[in-house]
Design a protein around this motif. Structure first.
Motif, PDB file in Angstrom:
ATOM      1  N   TYR A   1      80.045 -31.875 -74.499  1.00 44.90           N
ATOM      2  CA  TYR A   1      80.398 -31.274 -75.784  1.00 44.90           C
ATOM      3  C   TYR A   1      79.889 -29.838 -75.814  1.00 44.90           C
ATOM      4  O   TYR A   1      78.751 -29.572 -75.433  1.00 44.90           O
ATOM      5  N   PHE A   2      80.730 -28.928 -76.285  1.00 51.52           N
ATOM      6  CA  PHE A   2      80.306 -27.569 -76.604  1.00 51.52           C
ATOM      7  C   PHE A   2      80.499 -27.394 -78.105  1.00 51.52           C
ATOM      8  O   PHE A   2      81.612 -27.570 -78.613  1.00 51.52           O
ATOM      9  N   VAL A   3      79.411 -27.084 -78.813  1.00 53.89           N
ATOM     10  CA  VAL A   3      79.443 -26.980 -80.265  1.00 53.89           C
ATOM     11  C   VAL A   3      78.976 -25.600 -80.710  1.00 53.89           C
ATOM     12  O   VAL A   3      78.307 -24.893 -79.961  1.00 53.89           O
ATOM     13  N   GLU A   4      79.311 -25.258 -81.934  1.00 53.68           N
ATOM     14  CA  GLU A   4      79.056 -23.913 -82.446  1.00 53.68           C
ATOM     15  C   GLU A   4      77.585 -23.597 -82.689  1.00 53.68           C
ATOM     16  O   GLU A   4      77.119 -22.506 -82.393  1.00 53.68           O
ATOM     17  N   GLY A   5      76.835 -24.555 -83.245  1.00 53.98           N
ATOM     18  CA  GLY A   5      75.448 -24.249 -83.601  1.00 53.98           C
ATOM     19  C   GLY A   5      74.553 -25.470 -83.509  1.00 53.98           C
ATOM     20  O   GLY A   5      75.007 -26.580 -83.219  1.00 53.98           O
ATOM     21  N   GLU A   6      73.274 -25.256 -83.791  1.00 53.54           N
ATOM     22  CA  GLU A   6      72.289 -26.337 -83.719  1.00 53.54           C
ATOM     23  C   GLU A   6      72.569 -27.447 -84.735  1.00 53.54           C
ATOM     24  O   GLU A   6      72.301 -28.617 -84.476  1.00 53.54           O
ATOM     25  N   ASP A   7      73.116 -27.082 -85.914  1.00 51.11           N
ATOM     26  CA  ASP A   7      73.444 -28.107 -86.913  1.00 51.11           C
ATOM     27  C   ASP A   7      74.568 -29.013 -86.410  1.00 51.11           C
ATOM     28  O   ASP A   7      74.528 -30.231 -86.591  1.00 51.11           O
ATOM     29  N   ASP A   8      75.557 -28.429 -85.725  1.00 48.47           N
ATOM     30  CA  ASP A   8      76.642 -29.219 -85.141  1.00 48.47           C
ATOM     31  C   ASP A   8      76.095 -30.130 -84.033  1.00 48.47           C
ATOM     32  O   ASP A   8      76.507 -31.282 -83.903  1.00 48.47           O
TER      33      ASP A   8
ATOM     34  N   THR B   1      90.080 -30.585 -78.040  1.00 50.75           N
ATOM     35  CA  THR B   1      89.745 -29.626 -79.093  1.00 50.75           C
ATOM     36  C   THR B   1      89.558 -30.352 -80.433  1.00 50.75           C
ATOM     37  O   THR B   1      90.346 -31.211 -80.801  1.00 50.75           O
ATOM     38  N   ILE B   2      88.471 -29.977 -81.119  1.00 48.33           N
ATOM     39  CA  ILE B   2      88.180 -30.547 -82.435  1.00 48.33           C
ATOM     40  C   ILE B   2      87.833 -29.409 -83.398  1.00 48.33           C
ATOM     41  O   ILE B   2      86.695 -28.945 -83.453  1.00 48.33           O
ATOM     42  N   PRO B   3      88.835 -28.944 -84.155  1.00 50.02           N
ATOM     43  CA  PRO B   3      88.550 -27.934 -85.174  1.00 50.02           C
ATOM     44  C   PRO B   3      87.883 -28.580 -86.386  1.00 50.02           C
ATOM     45  O   PRO B   3      88.318 -29.631 -86.852  1.00 50.02           O
TER      46      PRO B   3
ATOM     47  N   SER C   1      80.064 -31.394 -63.562  1.00 45.85           N
ATOM     48  CA  SER C   1      80.361 -32.353 -62.501  1.00 45.85           C
ATOM     49  C   SER C   1      81.864 -32.617 -62.439  1.00 45.85           C
ATOM     50  O   SER C   1      82.551 -32.543 -63.464  1.00 45.85           O
ATOM     51  N   PRO C   2      82.373 -32.970 -61.252  1.00 48.17           N
ATOM     52  CA  PRO C   2      83.798 -33.310 -61.142  1.00 48.17           C
ATOM     53  C   PRO C   2      84.154 -34.468 -62.080  1.00 48.17           C
ATOM     54  O   PRO C   2      83.382 -35.410 -62.241  1.00 48.17           O
ATOM     55  N   GLY C   3      85.326 -34.366 -62.701  1.00 48.59           N
ATOM     56  CA  GLY C   3      85.791 -35.404 -63.612  1.00 48.59           C
ATOM     57  C   GLY C   3      85.284 -35.268 -65.030  1.00 48.59           C
ATOM     58  O   GLY C   3      85.469 -36.168 -65.847  1.00 48.59           O
ATOM     59  N   THR C   4      84.653 -34.156 -65.353  1.00 45.54           N
ATOM     60  CA  THR C   4      84.098 -33.959 -66.698  1.00 45.54           C
ATOM     61  C   THR C   4      85.204 -33.760 -67.731  1.00 45.54           C
ATOM     62  O   THR C   4      86.168 -33.030 -67.503  1.00 45.54           O
ATOM     63  N   THR C   5      85.045 -34.407 -68.862  1.00 51.85           N
ATOM     64  CA  THR C   5      85.879 -34.161 -70.031  1.00 51.85           C
ATOM     65  C   THR C   5      85.090 -33.216 -70.926  1.00 51.85           C
ATOM     66  O   THR C   5      83.962 -33.518 -71.299  1.00 51.85           O
ATOM     67  N   VAL C   6      85.682 -32.073 -71.249  1.00 49.26           N
ATOM     68  CA  VAL C   6      85.024 -31.086 -72.103  1.00 49.26           C
ATOM     69  C   VAL C   6      85.580 -31.218 -73.519  1.00 49.26           C
ATOM     70  O   VAL C   6      86.796 -31.251 -73.720  1.00 49.26           O
ATOM     71  N   VAL C   7      84.661 -31.316 -74.488  1.00 45.43           N
ATOM     72  CA  VAL C   7      85.031 -31.431 -75.897  1.00 45.43           C
ATOM     73  C   VAL C   7      84.543 -30.170 -76.606  1.00 45.43           C
ATOM     74  O   VAL C   7      83.352 -29.873 -76.601  1.00 45.43           O
ATOM     75  N   LEU C   8      85.470 -29.440 -77.205  1.00 42.11           N
ATOM     76  CA  LEU C   8      85.149 -28.214 -77.937  1.00 42.11           C
ATOM     77  C   LEU C   8      85.168 -28.508 -79.429  1.00 42.11           C
ATOM     78  O   LEU C   8      86.195 -28.897 -79.976  1.00 42.11           O
ATOM     79  N   VAL C   9      84.012 -28.341 -80.090  1.00 43.81           N
ATOM     80  CA  VAL C   9      83.903 -28.544 -81.534  1.00 43.81           C
ATOM     81  C   VAL C   9      83.587 -27.181 -82.139  1.00 43.81           C
ATOM     82  O   VAL C   9      82.587 -26.566 -81.791  1.00 43.81           O
ATOM     83  N   PHE C  10      84.467 -26.708 -83.027  1.00 40.94           N
ATOM     84  CA  PHE C  10      84.328 -25.348 -83.553  1.00 40.94           C
ATOM     85  C   PHE C  10      84.818 -25.270 -84.993  1.00 40.94           C
ATOM     86  O   PHE C  10      85.706 -26.017 -85.393  1.00 40.94           O
ATOM     87  N   ASP C  11      84.199 -24.377 -85.763  1.00 42.67           N
ATOM     88  CA  ASP C  11      84.611 -24.122 -87.142  1.00 42.67           C
ATOM     89  C   ASP C  11      85.819 -23.188 -87.130  1.00 42.67           C
ATOM     90  O   ASP C  11      85.939 -22.335 -86.248  1.00 42.67           O
ATOM     91  N   VAL C  12      86.676 -23.333 -88.127  1.00 46.98           N
ATOM     92  CA  VAL C  12      87.851 -22.460 -88.217  1.00 46.98           C
ATOM     93  C   VAL C  12      87.734 -21.446 -89.352  1.00 46.98           C
ATOM     94  O   VAL C  12      88.691 -20.732 -89.636  1.00 46.98           O
TER      95      VAL C  12
END
Length: 170
Positions: free
Chosen positions: A8-15, A90-92, A53-64
């Protein structure tokens, strides 16, 4: 995605705190590592990609409610081209984490969730609270209402794919 690694990649510490609570204490989303990297303001580096690592699913969580859709699109393209990554989800958050919590809990104002004195205090309160899962349950948090809204301009072309990481629950 059953056996893949989730990043997961998230916008901030609260996320980050919210994601950690949803996956660990509440068991509502797929487990994975969570890192703070604001995908709508920062470009992902090659160094960070090499760490996946190979086979990683990346989840992007971001504010719009802020940020640049062009930076986000560049990041999505770069991630999609990376051979180690099996999927980019992607998760807006519409318009932001607070909006998502208002939609998915029985509260009228975000301050009610943690008894915060003000909206700005909520940001620091969420980082300090040790019983976030209990607070969410107390306010009837419903994962089916969380991460469900479609974003508006200029993010309207970014699909909300949260169903790919939400776990089925009874």
């Amino acid at each position: 995605m059953k056996n893949s690694i989730v990043q997961y990649f998230v916008e901030g510490e609260d996320d980050k705190k919210m994601i950690d609570t949803l996956k660990t204490q509440m068991g509502l989303i797929k487990p994975g590592k969570v890192q703070v990297l604001n995908m709508v303001t920062e470009e992902i580096t090659d160094l960070r990609l090499r760490a996946l690592s190979p086979g990683t699913t990346v989840v992007l969580v971001f504010d719009v409610d802020a940020g640049n859709v062009d930076i986000l699109n560049r990041n999505i393209r770069k991630l999609t081209k990376c051979s180690s990554i099996s999927d980019v989800i992607t998760i807006p958050q519409v318009p932001n984490l607070e909006g998502e919590l208002l939609r998915s809990c029985d509260i009228k104002k975000i301050e009610e969730l943690l008894n915060s004195k003000s909206r700005s205090d909520f940001k620091s309160d969420i980082l300090r609270v040790t019983n976030l899962a209990a607070k969410l349950r107390e306010h009837k948090f419903n994962i089916d209402h969380f991460w469900t809204a479609a974003p508006s301009q200029p993010f309207q072309a970014i699909e909300n794919q949260s169903s790919k990481i939400k776990l089925k629950h009874s």
